[in-house]
Design a protein around this motif. Sequence first.
Motif, PDB file in Angstrom:
ATOM      1  N   PRO A 123       0.832  -1.216   0.000  1.00 52.08           N
ATOM      2  CA  PRO A 123       0.000   0.000   0.000  1.00 52.08           C
ATOM      3  C   PRO A 123       0.862   1.261   0.000  1.00 52.08           C
ATOM      4  O   PRO A 123       1.909   1.308   0.649  1.00 52.08           O
ATOM      5  N   VAL A 124       0.401   2.269  -0.735  1.00 48.29           N
ATOM      6  CA  VAL A 124       1.137   3.530  -0.821  1.00 48.29           C
ATOM      7  C   VAL A 124       1.291   4.163   0.567  1.00 48.29           C
ATOM      8  O   VAL A 124       2.351   4.655   0.939  1.00 48.29           O
ATOM      9  N   GLY A 125       0.200   4.134   1.354  1.00 47.87           N
ATOM     10  CA  GLY A 125       0.234   4.748   2.679  1.00 47.87           C
ATOM     11  C   GLY A 125       1.259   4.114   3.596  1.00 47.87           C
ATOM     12  O   GLY A 125       1.874   4.791   4.427  1.00 47.87           O
ATOM     13  N   GLU A 126       1.448   2.807   3.454  1.00 43.83           N
ATOM     14  CA  GLU A 126       2.420   2.108   4.309  1.00 43.83           C
ATOM     15  C   GLU A 126       3.845   2.554   3.978  1.00 43.83           C
ATOM     16  O   GLU A 126       4.675   2.742   4.869  1.00 43.83           O
ATOM     17  N   ILE A 127       4.112   2.755   2.680  1.00 42.11           N
ATOM     18  CA  ILE A 127       5.431   3.254   2.263  1.00 42.11           C
ATOM     19  C   ILE A 127       5.618   4.685   2.752  1.00 42.11           C
ATOM     20  O   ILE A 127       6.688   5.049   3.269  1.00 42.11           O
ATOM     21  N   GLU A 128       4.566   5.514   2.612  1.00 44.59           N
ATOM     22  CA  GLU A 128       4.637   6.896   3.092  1.00 44.59           C
ATOM     23  C   GLU A 128       4.918   6.933   4.595  1.00 44.59           C
ATOM     24  O   GLU A 128       5.700   7.759   5.073  1.00 44.59           O
ATOM     25  N   SER A 129       4.284   6.033   5.340  1.00 45.53           N
ATOM     26  CA  SER A 129       4.473   5.994   6.793  1.00 45.53           C
ATOM     27  C   SER A 129       5.921   5.724   7.155  1.00 45.53           C
ATOM     28  O   SER A 129       6.467   6.332   8.079  1.00 45.53           O
TER      29      SER A 129
END
Length: 588
Positions: A123-129
């Motif tokens: 998920p994109v959000g997990e990478i952003e986190s």
Amino acid sequence: MKQKKKNDFQWRTVKKVLRYIGRFRLYLMASLLFAFLTVVLTLLAPRLTGAVVDHMIGAGRVDFHGVRRIMLQLVLAAAGVGIFQWCMNLCNNHLAYAVVQALRNDAFRKIERLPLSYLDAHPVGEIESRVIADADQFSDGLLMGFTQLFTGVLTILGTLLFMLSVNVWITLAVVLITPLSFLLAGYISKHSYILFRAQSTLRGEQTGMINEMVEGQRVVKAFHRERAVISDFDALNEKLTETSLKATFFSSLTNPTTRFVNALVYMIVGAVGALSVIGGHLTVGELTAFLSYASQYAKPFNEISGVVTELQNAIACAARLFEFIEEAEEVPDAADAKAPERFDGAVGFDKVAFSYVPEQHLIENFDFAVKPGQKIAIVGPTGCGKTTLINLLMRFYDVTGGSITLDGTDLRDLTRTSLRGGFGMVLQETWLKSGTIRENITMGNPGIREERMREVARICHIANFIEKLPQGYDTVIAENGEGFSQGQKQLLCIARVMMSNPSMLILDEATSSIDTRTELKIQEAFNKLMERRTSFIVAHRLSTIRNADVILVMKAGHIIEKGNHEELMAAKGFYYTLYESQFLGKSI
């Protein structure tokens, strides 16, 4: 065994952090020097205070000259502590933020070098986190570590030396009780690390879910999924809250337990010291200094216990960052890889096989030859491998069997930069970066002349609406073109490809979001662009590919029919059924 593996993992993470710190060793050395000077002057104060007490022997027997001299020394020591502490904090800030900057730079570069298979699976959000939230948590812990850990350790060592210079036996009693504090802090830190790591993982999942829901808000509302989404978020949030509370509970035990041990040390020093004064082994001034040292000796343990908690969190976050930075990258280009500036466009598929999952074959024994300048249309039901074929052509994925050649050279023997530079690609999913319209449409050819840019804009039917904007071509686009219609965004992406002047074209549902009237005009522009260029066209609307030289009909990863439109219609096979179903409403 499990505990040993966890400890080894922590130490490996610490070693990686130290390697990054080593890049900025000048800041580290300066920080250590200022910390040393701060501690020396801080520890000198109790000795001077004890000397002042000893200069006050009794009523009428005060050595005012000696007191004034020592008081001046105390003022200078306090001023020195303030100056050196400010310099130390300055170095620590530079060091902590320089390390995090280097980590973030490496993480962002990793995103650009990761294979699409990784980005498709996470998920994109997990990478952003990991890149944002975990890096912030790591920098906070690192800054606290530099600020308090150095001075804390040096204070403990310095205090012991000063206490030894006053009385060896009382110092030994203090040292014997010290390991109890370390044992308690060590036990608590082991448990808190596991919980902080789980907290970071859950935070990443939460960021990913928020990102996903914000991007898909229209769909969520359209299907009345608000309550279900809130329920899922509440469950994840509850789990994060529970883990965070446990981590905080365990970590908060460190400070009171070490304070208890430190109070015990102070009590022992006071009792034994008082007996030594009565026995004539210590002066009152020396006992005063010793009690101050005992307090200063205890204080760093409290600070270090808090630092250990923050460092456990920081190490857990750093571990997630390093996991990302160390992910396997795209297979590098061969040392002797070719990099042609232009291509003729002869493409050959020789027994090509590919699968996203090893157990599930998607494309098998795919054979086909494309002549330079041919227009190849690829049609077929959803999931038949059309877009996958495009991914293989662009080397977003590598074939698992067989080979694809371009002008007689295996794609794996070409540099990715030259290969991808040879293709102009328009996807169904549009993407525009934050920046001006000019920057977006000239992305593939930033040196294009102003006149040519405006000419292409007119051909793509975007000049009219761009020139009506307040700043025209210098109008700043919000994230992913917010404020523009889907059709306008797709026209901007088409213009971007036309301005790059590629050797070959890939059009994957390139006009799916454009009205029929504009599509006809864009199709004329595409026809001009495709002249003498090898072009691959993926389309569901079969009316857009009637003039293709060859139409490949795919099903389950295989070519089941090929020919031009007239030949395939005459054969009355799958393509015929597909075409009739679109225009006459028949079922397939």
